[in-house]
Design a protein around this motif. Structure first.
Motif, PDB file in Angstrom:
ATOM      1  N   GLN A  24     -34.656  43.614 -19.090  1.00  6.12           N
ATOM      2  CA  GLN A  24     -34.642  42.819 -17.414  1.00  6.12           C
ATOM      3  C   GLN A  24     -33.179  42.855 -17.191  1.00  6.12           C
ATOM      4  O   GLN A  24     -32.484  41.892 -17.476  1.00  6.12           O
ATOM      5  CB  GLN A  24     -35.422  41.661 -17.760  1.00  6.12           C
ATOM      6  CG  GLN A  24     -35.423  40.978 -16.312  1.00  6.12           C
ATOM      7  CD  GLN A  24     -36.273  41.742 -15.383  1.00  6.12           C
ATOM      8  OE1 GLN A  24     -35.547  42.554 -14.483  1.00  6.12           O
ATOM      9  NE2 GLN A  24     -37.706  41.823 -15.258  1.00  6.12           N
ATOM     10  N   ASP A  25     -32.426  43.869 -16.586  1.00  4.78           N
ATOM     11  CA  ASP A  25     -31.104  43.845 -16.226  1.00  4.78           C
ATOM     12  C   ASP A  25     -30.453  43.725 -14.864  1.00  4.78           C
ATOM     13  O   ASP A  25     -29.504  43.824 -14.262  1.00  4.78           O
ATOM     14  CB  ASP A  25     -30.483  44.960 -17.018  1.00  4.78           C
ATOM     15  CG  ASP A  25     -31.034  46.292 -16.341  1.00  4.78           C
ATOM     16  OD1 ASP A  25     -31.825  46.217 -15.500  1.00  4.78           O
ATOM     17  OD2 ASP A  25     -30.562  47.226 -16.985  1.00  4.78           O
ATOM     18  N   GLU A  26     -31.820  43.359 -14.153  1.00  3.31           N
ATOM     19  CA  GLU A  26     -31.518  43.541 -12.510  1.00  3.31           C
ATOM     20  C   GLU A  26     -30.372  42.399 -12.143  1.00  3.31           C
ATOM     21  O   GLU A  26     -29.662  43.010 -11.414  1.00  3.31           O
ATOM     22  CB  GLU A  26     -33.137  42.991 -11.921  1.00  3.31           C
ATOM     23  CG  GLU A  26     -32.843  42.949 -10.421  1.00  3.31           C
ATOM     24  CD  GLU A  26     -34.183  42.479  -9.765  1.00  3.31           C
ATOM     25  OE1 GLU A  26     -35.084  41.934 -10.787  1.00  3.31           O
ATOM     26  OE2 GLU A  26     -34.230  42.064  -8.734  1.00  3.31           O
ATOM     27  N   LEU A  27     -30.706  41.279 -12.767  1.00  2.00           N
ATOM     28  CA  LEU A  27     -29.349  40.312 -12.534  1.00  2.00           C
ATOM     29  C   LEU A  27     -28.001  40.572 -12.631  1.00  2.00           C
ATOM     30  O   LEU A  27     -27.190  40.671 -11.689  1.00  2.00           O
ATOM     31  CB  LEU A  27     -29.720  38.787 -13.090  1.00  2.00           C
ATOM     32  CG  LEU A  27     -28.757  37.540 -12.755  1.00  2.00           C
ATOM     33  CD1 LEU A  27     -28.809  37.292 -11.578  1.00  2.00           C
ATOM     34  CD2 LEU A  27     -29.119  36.683 -13.833  1.00  2.00           C
ATOM     35  N   ALA A  28     -27.866  41.066 -14.029  1.00  2.00           N
ATOM     36  CA  ALA A  28     -26.446  41.783 -14.313  1.00  2.00           C
ATOM     37  C   ALA A  28     -26.070  42.948 -13.307  1.00  2.00           C
ATOM     38  O   ALA A  28     -25.003  42.896 -12.994  1.00  2.00           O
ATOM     39  CB  ALA A  28     -26.735  42.395 -15.660  1.00  2.00           C
ATOM     40  N   ARG A  29     -27.015  43.715 -12.936  1.00  2.00           N
ATOM     41  CA  ARG A  29     -26.579  45.033 -12.198  1.00  2.00           C
ATOM     42  C   ARG A  29     -26.114  44.363 -10.820  1.00  2.00           C
ATOM     43  O   ARG A  29     -24.937  44.828 -10.345  1.00  2.00           O
ATOM     44  CB  ARG A  29     -28.092  45.845 -11.716  1.00  2.00           C
ATOM     45  CG  ARG A  29     -27.767  47.250 -11.904  1.00  2.00           C
ATOM     46  CD  ARG A  29     -29.341  47.877 -11.859  1.00  2.00           C
ATOM     47  NE  ARG A  29     -29.909  47.988 -13.084  1.00  2.00           N
ATOM     48  CZ  ARG A  29     -29.671  49.048 -13.686  1.00  2.00           C
ATOM     49  NH1 ARG A  29     -28.743  50.055 -13.238  1.00  2.00           N
ATOM     50  NH2 ARG A  29     -30.023  49.331 -14.996  1.00  2.00           N
ATOM     51  N   GLN A  30     -26.932  43.487 -10.166  1.00  2.00           N
ATOM     52  CA  GLN A  30     -26.445  42.811  -8.797  1.00  2.00           C
ATOM     53  C   GLN A  30     -25.012  42.120  -8.912  1.00  2.00           C
ATOM     54  O   GLN A  30     -24.365  42.040  -8.082  1.00  2.00           O
ATOM     55  CB  GLN A  30     -27.489  41.856  -8.486  1.00  2.00           C
ATOM     56  CG  GLN A  30     -28.803  42.541  -8.063  1.00  2.00           C
ATOM     57  CD  GLN A  30     -29.830  41.477  -7.779  1.00  2.00           C
ATOM     58  OE1 GLN A  30     -29.719  40.329  -7.689  1.00  2.00           O
ATOM     59  NE2 GLN A  30     -31.136  42.057  -7.475  1.00  2.00           N
TER      60      GLN A  30
END
Lengths: 107, 854
Positions: free
Chosen positions: B245-251
């Motif tokens: 779950q890396d969505e936040l890091a990506r953004q």
């Protein structure tokens, strides 16, 4: 010379158990060692549990000493001296006792 | 110095472990910890999720509670998700608009289930298996389904299949690869696992690529496969792997891997050094670690690094250096283990294979070209060697002797895979879940720990999956021996044996008296420890009248007068009220007796009635009346069966499923009089509402639509313990058979005054082992255990009935042997209409009144 008072028959005490005798207004716990004719006598009042119950405790040996464990909180009392093994400041009164002709006598 | 603010995004197992590490460290007071969870609850044990379907509740799975967090001063927000990180301003923002600043940010966002892009995957009853909310959805869907399919035959897929099977569905597993657990197992291991799982009624389909999910004919859906075949099902569970779950890091502009995952260095720092990532969302050396143990290691490393950077300003002492992905687990009841290079990918490696079709055991060892080092292993069906093999590999030790000996079944008593824990280096990791090394355990022993319970408390070893418990014990015992500590489990100074050993001696030698045992195996005269213990063992096996001449001196305070001694030396009287069911006539008798003897009357927690204040000489008369009215002794004074508490059950209750009262009465009448190492309580509930609180009892029985669920080794009282689900959906006869065996095994093996709950905690192998012994007869003693119980049941007598019929025995029930007087030292006051013993202060007044009146 000791004046002996008969309190019960030896056979009234089951082997390795105790009974309580009334002796000059005092409660005395009598314990019979195995099925022998050795009997120990100490006061029946448990000074720690504060009730007349010592005659109902389990007897046994700790090292070489014959003892009874209080049925209330399990402190040990030396059957010969009445001294509490867990707290030597606590002592119950020991009584002179003899077994003669099948009867138990206190003096 | 103001507190440093640490924000932890995600409150899963790893996020919680990080918080716990920091909150229990010596620097805890330097930090303010803030955590956010997208889920509506704090961290729970995801590893044990399938237990939800075998009776565990969300509370049972919880790793902490809101109360605990509040007490630790941890600020938490549930059901809200962090959606943005401003690394310049060092703040996070949640979906609800909450903004919080941080000194250091820890991302523990975990992973999400991968759902293959199959047309039709988004319909109702197409679910995933990851959270408790998912389980609730699965449960609801299962209730209206007959057939269920799990897509994915890996570790999680098989866990999910277990859940569906426990939910009562006709269960199928569909796997894309040619075998189950393709990552961990080789072909031979996968084949045996498949065979065993199919034997359990789960259908396995391998080499199947699902092309679409369409409406079915016999079932809700039809899955079409690439090879032209199809399968009908009512529900589908996707468990085809996880994605970080890396969505936040990506953004937020942090570096992420090509195939997902937040890139971290050896200190678990992301590309922004003030932001850490740990657990399944983190990508270290291009690897994602999907197990909990490496996540816990990362949590420790990150916590250490943050303390070094913000508080101690020193070099960090820990770094993450990768983790071993060896695993040992039970999937659908099948033992499976995979160690290191299970596939033999290492150049020049060789393997040894052991295959036993009869016992259904498969083992493969992968060794180095020179045959000296162990590189990997696959074990299916028998994983006893796992601990030793893992240590051999992790510590790069030379294989002792012929490697084949490590997997062939031992012919003698020597454990074939035993390399001896003494050979392990201090750094050897014994418990990987909690990262506890051999050295940690040794230090705990040196610090005074000498039982498994001590070690668990001091080091946390063996408190997560429990797989290492046998090894932990070996290390502990070896260390105790090395310290020259003679592990003294002697019962007392009169017997150099444990209670369990004395029980064996008495059973094997057929002794019937304390004197026989003392003469042959003890010395001295006995004491208040060994006498009641031996008295109890003799009663458990021979069930003779406890006041018989040769046994009377062994009986403890309460047993010797068949009553419960109270503080002033009087007794309480508790007749048996089996199952808590009592007729008005009998209730009236109890009332009349209590009134006649002015006995203080109270209802007990075990659904019966306790009458207090009877003097020794009154007991026979009281019991004559009770026995005449049909009462029996309740054994409230004995280390024996007390009560079987029950709810009213199906005969009256609108929700009752089975007749709990009849079952409770039958059980109480069967086991009444059984002497045991400690008291035993039962509960029987007529439905899963559990009004009888059976899960807090030594033996708990709960009715289900399909029979009885048996729970064992629960406890209320000082150290509450939820009982373990032992077996499900039993018929009456099987239920009784299992209880017979469990209780007799407890009687044989427990320590003195050890309740079943503590016995279970100290039992090597725990619940699994007890199930093996009782259900699968691993020790070959079930027939003996049952015979032992039958003997006790057949020789039951009401001790009070026997006593009131014996003039000789009644003689002892008087305060004085030589007088008919009562004890004059008893004083009472009245309170709420009943008497109670006077307090010391009240006593002084009463005595002076007493004296004045004479």
């Amino acid at each position: 010379m000791t004046d002996w008072t008969t309190v019960c028959n030896l056979n009234d005490i089951d082997p390795d158990t105790g009974v309580c005798a009334l002796y000059h207004g005092e409660q005395v716990a009598l314990f019979r060692w195995g099925s022998s004719d050795t009997v120990y006598a100490i006061n029946n009042f448990d000074p720690i549990g504060k009730a007349n119950v010592l005659s109902r405790g389990i007897i046994g040996s700790l090292g070489e000493r014959p003892v009874v464990a209080s049925p209330l909180y399990k402190q040990h009392f030396d059957l010969q001296t009445g001294v509490c093994l867990e707290d030597s400041n606590v002592q119950v009164k020991p009584y002179a006792v003899q077994v003669a002709h099948g009867v138990v006598q206190l003096g | 110095m103001s507190k440093k603010r640490i924000i932890v995004v995600g409150n899963g197992m790893v996020g919680h472990n990080f918080i716990n590490t920091l909150a229990t460290s010596e620097h805890a007071s330097d930090f303010e910890i803030i955590t956010f969870s997208e889920e509506p609850r704090l961290a729970y044990d995801r590893v044990q999720l399938s237990k939800y379907f075998s009776g565990s509740t969300a509370d049972d799975l919880a790793l902490t509670s809101e109360a605990e967090y509040q007490q630790q001063g941890i600020i938490y927000t549930l059901s809200d998700k962090v959606v943005a990180v401003d690394s310049q301003a060092r703040t996070v923002t949640t979906a609800n608009g909450q903004v919080e600043g941080y000194d250091r940010l820890v991302l523990a966002t975990g992973s999400y289930p991968f759902v293959p892009p199959i047309p039709g995957k988004d319909q109702d009853h197409c679910l995933v298996y990851r959270t408790i909310d998912d389980l609730e959805a699965i449960s609801a869907s299962a209730a209206v389904s007959k057939t269920g399919v799990v897509v994915g035959g890996g570790l999680l897929g098989l866990e999910a299949a277990n859940a569906l099977k426990q939910a009562g569905l006709d269960t199928h597993v569909v796997e894309f690869a040619p075998r189950l657990m393709a990552v961990q197992l080789d072909e031979g291991g996968g084949k045996l696992l498949r065979h065993k799982i199919e034997e359990l009624g789960v259908t396995v389909h391998t080499d199947k690529a699902t092309t679409e999910i369409v409406a079915g004919e016999a079932c809700r859906y039809r899955m079409n496969f690439a090879d032209g075949s199809h399968l009908e099902t009512d529900m589908i569970l996707f468990s085809a792997g996880i994605r970080p779950q890396d969505e936040l890091a990506r953004q937020s502009g942090l570096d992420t891997g090509e195939r997902g995952g937040i890139v971290i260095n050896d200190y678990c720092q992301t590309s922004d050094e003030d932001i850490y990532a740990i657990g399944e969302c983190a990508l270290w050396d291009n690897k994602i670690y999907g197990l909990v143990a490496p996540g816990y290691q990362m949590a420790k490393v990150a916590a250490d690094n943050i303390v070094s950077a913000l508080i101690t300003h020193s070099e960090p002492s820990l770094s993450f250096q990768g983790a071993d992905m060896s695993t040992k687990l039970k999937l659908l009841g099948v033992d499976v283990a995979s160690i290191g290079d299970a596939h033999g990918h290492t150049a020049g490696s060789k393997s040894y294979v052991f295959n036993d079709d009869i016992e259904q055991v498969y083992k493969r060892l992968v060794v180095s070209a020179d045959g000296k080092k162990l590189l990997g292993a696959v074990l299916v069906g028998d994983v006893d060697a796992y601990g030793n093999l893992l240590q051999l590999m992790l510590n790069d030790m030379d294989i002792p002797g012929n490697p084949a000996n490590l997997i062939v079944p031992s012919s003698g008593a020597e454990d074939s895979a035993g390399l001896g824990v003494a050979a392990l280096p201090d750094s050897a990791q014994i418990c990987s879940c909690q990262s506890v090394s051999k050295g940690d355990i040794a230090a705990a022993v040196q610090g005074g720990c000498c039982t498994m319970g001590d070690i668990k408390e001091a080091t946390k070893a063996s408190t997560v999956c429990g797989g290492c418990s046998a090894l932990v014990k070996q290390v502990m015992d070896a260390e105790l021996t090395a310290l020259g500590v003679e592990v003294n489990n002697n019962l007392c100074e009169h017997f150099a044996y444990t209670r369990a050993q004395l029980a064996d001696i008495i059973r094997v030698k057929g002794y019937t008296t304390f004197t026989q045992l003392l003469e042959s195996h003890g010395h001295g005269h006995g004491c208040e420890i060994c006498k009641p213990t031996v008295g109890s063992i003799l009663a458990s096996f021979n069930n003779e009248y406890v006041l018989k001449d040769e046994h009377i001196g062994l009986q403890d305070t309460n047993d010797i007068f068949l009553g419960n001694m109270q503080k002033d030396g009087t007794y309480s009287v508790v007749p048996r009220v089996a199952g808590g069911e009592i007729t008005p006539e009998k209730l009236i008798v109890l009332g009349e007796v209590a009134k006649e003897y002015d006995l203080y009357t109270k209802i007990t927690g075990g659904q019966r009635i306790d009458l207090f204040g009877a003097q020794l000489h009154q007991l026979p008369a009281i019991w004559k009346k009770l026995v005449a009215a049909g009462f029996e002794t309740g054994h409230a004074y004995g280390k024996s069966l007390r009560t079987v508490k029950s709810c009213v059950g199906s005969s009256w209750c609108r929700y009752g499923v089975l007749d709990s009262v009849s079952m409770a009465i039958a059980l109480e009448n069967r086991y009444k009089g059984l002497r045991a190492p400690h008291k035993i309580k039962f509960g029987v509930s007529g439905c899963t509402r559990e009004c009888a609180e059976a899960q807090s009892k030594d033996i708990g029985v709960i009715a289900t639509e399909n029979g009885w669920n048996l729970y064992v080794c629960g406890n209320g009282g000082m150290r509450p313990r939820h009982a373990d689900l032992f077996a499900s959906d039993l018929d009456d006869d099987t239920l009784v058979k299992y209880i017979d065996r469990v209780l007799m095994f407890y009687v044989r093996t427990a320590d003195r005054l050890q309740r079943t709950s503590v016995w279970m905690e100290n039992l090597d192998g725990g619940l699994d082992y007890l199930q093996e012994v009782v259900i699968n007869d691993r020790l070959g003693i079930c027939a003996e255990l049952e015979a032992g119980m039958t003997k006790v049941v057949d020789s039951y007598q009401c001790e009070w009935k026997t006593t009131v019929e014996s003039a000789q025995k009644l003689k002892r029930f008087s305060h004085f042997i030589n007088a008919d007087e009562a004890d004059r030292n008893l004083y009472y006051v009245r309170e709420r209409g009943q008497r109670r013993p006077a307090t010391d202060a009240e006593r002084i007044e009463l005595v002076s009144l007493d004296a004045a009146s004479h």
